[in-house]
Design a protein around this motif. Structure first.
Motif, PDB file in Angstrom:
ATOM      1  N   SER A  15     -22.506 -35.457 -96.254  1.00 49.94           N
ATOM      2  CA  SER A  15     -23.946 -34.483 -96.446  1.00 49.94           C
ATOM      3  C   SER A  15     -24.056 -33.648 -95.104  1.00 49.94           C
ATOM      4  CB  SER A  15     -25.044 -35.825 -96.284  1.00 49.94           C
ATOM      5  OG  SER A  15     -24.854 -36.542 -95.066  1.00 49.94           O
ATOM      6  N   ALA A  16     -25.121 -32.940 -94.976  1.00 52.66           N
ATOM      7  CA  ALA A  16     -25.443 -32.163 -94.069  1.00 52.66           C
ATOM      8  C   ALA A  16     -25.469 -33.012 -92.683  1.00 52.66           C
ATOM      9  CB  ALA A  16     -26.563 -31.458 -94.018  1.00 52.66           C
ATOM     10  N   GLU A  17     -26.022 -34.064 -92.810  1.00 53.66           N
ATOM     11  CA  GLU A  17     -26.414 -34.956 -91.642  1.00 53.66           C
ATOM     12  C   GLU A  17     -24.888 -35.579 -91.195  1.00 53.66           C
ATOM     13  OE1 GLU A  17     -28.385 -39.220 -90.465  1.00 53.66           O
ATOM     14  OE2 GLU A  17     -29.219 -38.284 -92.239  1.00 53.66           O
ATOM     15  N   HIS A  18     -24.322 -36.026 -92.052  1.00 54.05           N
ATOM     16  CA  HIS A  18     -22.800 -36.730 -91.693  1.00 54.05           C
ATOM     17  C   HIS A  18     -22.050 -35.408 -91.129  1.00 54.05           C
ATOM     18  CE1 HIS A  18     -23.054 -40.033 -94.754  1.00 54.05           C
ATOM     19  NE2 HIS A  18     -23.396 -40.323 -93.574  1.00 54.05           N
ATOM     20  N   ILE A  19     -22.133 -34.203 -91.392  1.00 58.91           N
ATOM     21  CA  ILE A  19     -21.111 -33.288 -90.635  1.00 58.91           C
ATOM     22  C   ILE A  19     -21.460 -33.094 -89.376  1.00 58.91           C
ATOM     23  CG2 ILE A  19     -20.746 -30.827 -90.913  1.00 58.91           C
ATOM     24  CD1 ILE A  19     -20.895 -31.045 -93.771  1.00 58.91           C
ATOM     25  N   LYS A  20     -22.761 -32.890 -89.063  1.00 64.11           N
ATOM     26  CA  LYS A  20     -23.422 -32.874 -87.541  1.00 64.11           C
ATOM     27  C   LYS A  20     -22.965 -34.012 -86.905  1.00 64.11           C
ATOM     28  CE  LYS A  20     -27.722 -30.572 -88.701  1.00 64.11           C
ATOM     29  NZ  LYS A  20     -29.326 -30.567 -88.623  1.00 64.11           N
ATOM     30  N   VAL A  21     -22.972 -35.299 -87.426  1.00 62.96           N
ATOM     31  CA  VAL A  21     -22.473 -36.541 -86.719  1.00 62.96           C
ATOM     32  C   VAL A  21     -20.906 -36.436 -86.510  1.00 62.96           C
ATOM     33  CG1 VAL A  21     -22.003 -39.104 -87.104  1.00 62.96           C
ATOM     34  CG2 VAL A  21     -24.271 -38.078 -87.757  1.00 62.96           C
ATOM     35  N   LEU A  22     -20.406 -36.018 -87.535  1.00 62.23           N
ATOM     36  CA  LEU A  22     -18.782 -35.658 -87.255  1.00 62.23           C
ATOM     37  C   LEU A  22     -18.514 -34.957 -86.399  1.00 62.23           C
ATOM     38  CD1 LEU A  22     -18.118 -36.519 -91.047  1.00 62.23           C
ATOM     39  CD2 LEU A  22     -17.804 -38.237 -89.268  1.00 62.23           C
ATOM     40  N   GLU A  23     -19.095 -33.551 -86.392  1.00 66.45           N
ATOM     41  CA  GLU A  23     -18.646 -32.675 -85.464  1.00 66.45           C
ATOM     42  C   GLU A  23     -19.046 -32.912 -84.022  1.00 66.45           C
ATOM     43  OE1 GLU A  23     -21.202 -29.460 -86.857  1.00 66.45           O
ATOM     44  OE2 GLU A  23     -19.692 -28.660 -88.450  1.00 66.45           O
ATOM     45  N   ALA A  24     -20.062 -33.689 -83.844  1.00 63.42           N
ATOM     46  CA  ALA A  24     -20.404 -34.125 -82.441  1.00 63.42           C
ATOM     47  C   ALA A  24     -19.220 -34.918 -82.128  1.00 63.42           C
ATOM     48  CB  ALA A  24     -21.710 -34.690 -82.560  1.00 63.42           C
ATOM     49  N   SER A 198     -20.620 -42.099 -84.439  1.00 64.34           N
ATOM     50  CA  SER A 198     -21.929 -41.842 -84.315  1.00 64.34           C
ATOM     51  C   SER A 198     -22.162 -41.959 -82.820  1.00 64.34           C
ATOM     52  CB  SER A 198     -23.184 -42.468 -85.006  1.00 64.34           C
ATOM     53  OG  SER A 198     -23.220 -43.947 -84.695  1.00 64.34           O
ATOM     54  N   LYS A 199     -21.256 -42.241 -82.040  1.00 65.29           N
ATOM     55  CA  LYS A 199     -21.597 -42.454 -80.669  1.00 65.29           C
ATOM     56  C   LYS A 199     -22.204 -41.494 -80.042  1.00 65.29           C
ATOM     57  CE  LYS A 199     -21.068 -44.994 -76.781  1.00 65.29           C
ATOM     58  NZ  LYS A 199     -21.771 -46.273 -76.736  1.00 65.29           N
ATOM     59  N   ASN A 200     -21.670 -39.997 -80.313  1.00 64.35           N
ATOM     60  CA  ASN A 200     -22.164 -39.035 -79.530  1.00 64.35           C
ATOM     61  C   ASN A 200     -23.055 -38.187 -79.961  1.00 64.35           C
ATOM     62  OD1 ASN A 200     -20.193 -38.909 -77.111  1.00 64.35           O
ATOM     63  ND2 ASN A 200     -18.693 -39.204 -78.811  1.00 64.35           N
ATOM     64  N   MET A 201     -23.972 -38.784 -80.839  1.00 65.52           N
ATOM     65  CA  MET A 201     -25.206 -38.081 -81.524  1.00 65.52           C
ATOM     66  C   MET A 201     -26.322 -37.971 -80.805  1.00 65.52           C
ATOM     67  SD  MET A 201     -25.171 -39.583 -85.425  1.00 65.52           S
ATOM     68  CE  MET A 201     -25.826 -41.227 -84.943  1.00 65.52           C
ATOM     69  N   THR A 202     -27.261 -37.200 -81.084  1.00 66.97           N
ATOM     70  CA  THR A 202     -28.534 -37.206 -80.326  1.00 66.97           C
ATOM     71  C   THR A 202     -29.372 -38.359 -80.954  1.00 66.97           C
ATOM     72  OG1 THR A 202     -29.568 -36.092 -82.277  1.00 66.97           O
ATOM     73  CG2 THR A 202     -28.735 -34.637 -80.675  1.00 66.97           C
ATOM     74  N   SER A 204     -32.396 -38.816 -81.701  1.00 68.18           N
ATOM     75  CA  SER A 204     -33.046 -38.678 -83.069  1.00 68.18           C
ATOM     76  C   SER A 204     -32.200 -39.231 -84.212  1.00 68.18           C
ATOM     77  CB  SER A 204     -33.644 -37.364 -83.318  1.00 68.18           C
ATOM     78  OG  SER A 204     -32.735 -36.489 -83.291  1.00 68.18           O
ATOM     79  N   LEU A 205     -31.003 -38.690 -84.275  1.00 68.47           N
ATOM     80  CA  LEU A 205     -30.214 -39.070 -85.255  1.00 68.47           C
ATOM     81  C   LEU A 205     -29.370 -40.751 -85.143  1.00 68.47           C
ATOM     82  CD1 LEU A 205     -28.007 -35.906 -86.027  1.00 68.47           C
ATOM     83  CD2 LEU A 205     -29.667 -36.965 -87.402  1.00 68.47           C
ATOM     84  N   LYS A 206     -29.311 -41.012 -83.823  1.00 69.45           N
ATOM     85  CA  LYS A 206     -28.786 -42.121 -83.634  1.00 69.45           C
ATOM     86  C   LYS A 206     -29.422 -43.465 -84.201  1.00 69.45           C
ATOM     87  CE  LYS A 206     -26.584 -42.482 -79.417  1.00 69.45           C
ATOM     88  NZ  LYS A 206     -25.046 -42.527 -79.820  1.00 69.45           N
ATOM     89  N   LEU A 207     -30.685 -43.394 -84.315  1.00 71.18           N
ATOM     90  CA  LEU A 207     -31.489 -44.384 -84.777  1.00 71.18           C
ATOM     91  C   LEU A 207     -31.242 -44.766 -86.191  1.00 71.18           C
ATOM     92  CD1 LEU A 207     -35.100 -42.983 -83.446  1.00 71.18           C
ATOM     93  CD2 LEU A 207     -33.723 -44.783 -82.484  1.00 71.18           C
ATOM     94  N   ASN A 208     -30.761 -43.890 -86.755  1.00 70.98           N
ATOM     95  CA  ASN A 208     -30.293 -44.394 -88.191  1.00 70.98           C
ATOM     96  C   ASN A 208     -29.076 -44.971 -88.356  1.00 70.98           C
ATOM     97  OD1 ASN A 208     -32.566 -42.952 -89.285  1.00 70.98           O
ATOM     98  ND2 ASN A 208     -31.428 -41.004 -89.326  1.00 70.98           N
ATOM     99  N   TYR A 209     -28.183 -45.039 -87.016  1.00 74.47           N
ATOM    100  CA  TYR A 209     -27.056 -45.737 -87.055  1.00 74.47           C
ATOM    101  C   TYR A 209     -26.949 -46.842 -86.268  1.00 74.47           C
ATOM    102  CZ  TYR A 209     -24.844 -41.986 -90.005  1.00 74.47           C
ATOM    103  OH  TYR A 209     -24.853 -41.265 -90.943  1.00 74.47           O
ATOM    104  N   ALA A 210     -27.937 -47.484 -85.951  1.00 69.47           N
ATOM    105  CA  ALA A 210     -28.057 -48.678 -84.999  1.00 69.47           C
ATOM    106  C   ALA A 210     -27.298 -50.059 -85.731  1.00 69.47           C
ATOM    107  CB  ALA A 210     -29.310 -49.000 -84.640  1.00 69.47           C
ATOM    108  N   ILE A 211     -26.704 -50.960 -85.123  1.00 66.87           N
ATOM    109  CA  ILE A 211     -26.177 -51.923 -85.816  1.00 66.87           C
ATOM    110  C   ILE A 211     -27.526 -52.634 -86.599  1.00 66.87           C
ATOM    111  CG2 ILE A 211     -25.204 -54.208 -85.487  1.00 66.87           C
ATOM    112  CD1 ILE A 211     -23.488 -53.216 -83.357  1.00 66.87           C
ATOM    113  N   THR A 212     -27.400 -52.913 -87.901  1.00 70.08           N
ATOM    114  CA  THR A 212     -28.375 -53.392 -88.708  1.00 70.08           C
ATOM    115  C   THR A 212     -28.364 -54.768 -89.185  1.00 70.08           C
ATOM    116  OG1 THR A 212     -27.776 -52.110 -90.450  1.00 70.08           O
ATOM    117  CG2 THR A 212     -29.530 -51.097 -89.011  1.00 70.08           C
TER     118      THR A 212
END
Length: 446
Positions: A15-24, A198-202, A204-212
């Motif tokens: 997805s577009a969100e994943h691409i941003k995460v992976l690029e970072a 997702s370690k180097n995300m912003t 706002s995005l990192k909130l979606n990747y917390a250990i849940t």
């Protein structure tokens, strides 16, 4: 099965969100470059996850059946993330197999798999620490650790039974069978790779990747500043919790510790009666650790009770869990002040041949050589008759609602002893008749 690298990496759906995460994530490891070299990847990842897991994943990314890849693109870099998150079971087996060292006969050693599972657990705990999750912090503040011995006992416990007899090697089919029956490993694996990438995300995005996941429960009810020293390690807690019914995995509530509250059967019962599902943990004089999950509230009865979600565990020196067989319903027993019946607390087996027994004369217990109540049962303690070194009881899951908080009982007012369970148990241990039982003050019309 087998490695399927080839053109597959150009077709990975993101997805577009994943691409941003992976690029970072990619730029953090290899800035100002369209390709990433192995040494740069290892330098970056070893700060985030366990070094063994970083090296094993790099082996997958940079090695193929044909040649060693000097540098990888973003899409190749993203492949483990995609596989662990959304891949098929074949994809996951290929990733795991390619991360392990092969023997000359295209097999894998049990020891290699143990090290990989241990590395995933270490990485999971490292990420929990970095994120400062509520669950991890609640245990850490009370001195709970993750010793190397406990980590590898956890790994061995998770892969127990993967091969028969004294085999030391496994093949791809056995790896696949193991993955399909190990949701705990798959969950930790996914959490680790999600958070690694997702370690180097912003923020706002990192909130979606917390250990849940609730692999590690939140600890509640243990006051700070006590002289309490844990008898469990965090891997013990995760091993037990991951085998409990899903609805009970969110929290453990501290109820009793012989270290803090004294070596007293009456004190223990006063803390655990009518408190919902519990976990009883015992360390014996030989430093063996074992436990029982008791799905129904403890109450004084002259017969067995409980249900088939009852379990027994060994925790040290080895980790195993034993589910009920359904052969009998001898899950929980608690009785006092009976001349013709055992007085104490029992789980499984039968009178005088218990899966686990704590005598009302505090300090002694029993774990028999066999117990038909639980599958594949082995004696929990080193000796059948053991002495208790430490004993703890935890409430499992949410605190049960107390319909009597307002002082009412069904049929009338409550006795003062209903609120002082320890005193009630003391009287029963002393053989005193409970004259107030069943006698309530009559209701008055106002």
């Amino acid at each position: 099965m087998g490695n399927q690298h080839g053109k597959k990496e150009d077709k990975l759906p993101f997805s577009a969100e994943h691409i941003k995460v992976l690029e970072a994530s990619f730029r953090a490891c290899g800035p100002h470059s369209e390709k990433l070299q192995k040494d740069k990847l290892l330098e970056c990842w070893s700060n985030i996850i366990d070094s063994h897991l970083a090296q094993s994943t790099a082996n997958f990314l940079f090695n193929s059946t044909q040649q060693t890849t000097p540098a990888i693109t973003l899409r190749r870099y993203a492949e483990p993330f995609h596989i662990v998150q959304n891949g098929t079971i074949d994809d996951k087996v290929n990733l795991l197999a390619a991360s392990l060292e092969q023997t000359d006969t295209n097999q894998y050693t049990i020891k290699e798999l143990e090290h990989y599972v241990a590395a995933v657990l270490k990485s999971y705990l490292k990420l929990e620490l970095q994120q400062g999750t509520e669950a991890f912090s609640s245990w850490k503040q009370h001195g709970y650790q993750s010793s190397e011995r406990a980590v590898f006992a956890f790994a061995k416990g998770l892969i127990r039974g993967i091969c028969q007899g004294q085999d030391h090697y496994i093949n791809l089919n056995q790896l696949e069978q193991w993955l399909q029956i190990n949701p705990t490993f798959l969950t930790m694996w996914r959490e680790v790779f999600d958070n690694l990438y997702s370690k180097n995300m912003t923020k706002s995005l990192k909130l979606n990747y917390a250990i849940t996941s609730n692999i590690l429960p939140v600890l509640e009810g243990l006051a700070t500043g006590t002289n309490y020293t844990p008898i469990l390690d965090i891997p013990h807690v995760i091993f037990v919790n991951s085998n409990l019914p899903n609805e009970y995995r969110n929290k453990w509530r501290f109820l009793f510790s012989s270290k803090i509250m004294g070596e007293s059967f009456s004190t223990m019962l006063g803390k655990i009666l009518n408190r919902g599902p519990t976990l009883l943990v015992i360390e014996d004089e030989d430093h063996y650790l074992f436990a029982s999950f008791n799905p129904e509230s403890w109450s004084l009865k002259s017969h067995f009770f409980g249900n088939e979600s009852s379990m027994l565990f060994t925790l040290s020196p080895a980790m195993r869990h034993f589910n009920s067989t359904g052969y009998n319903n001898h899950y929980q027993y608690l009785n006092l002040n009976q001349q013709t019946m055992p007085n104490g607390l029992g789980i499984g087996g039968q009178f005088n041949y218990w899966g686990l027994w704590v005598d009302s004369d505090y300090g002694v217990g029993q774990s028999s050589e066999s117990c038909t109540t639980y599958h594949d049962y082995v004696q929990l303690s080193k000796r059948k008759e053991f002495k208790i070194r430490n004993l703890e009881v935890w409430g499992i899951g949410d605190e049960p609602k107390d319909d009597d908080d307002d002082g009412e009982y069904e049929g009338g007012k409550r006795s003062i002893l209903d609120k002082n369970l320890e005193d009630k148990v003391m009287l029963q241990l002393a053989g005193k008749e409970m004259h107030s039982e069943g006698l309530r003050e009559p209701e008055m019309d106002l």
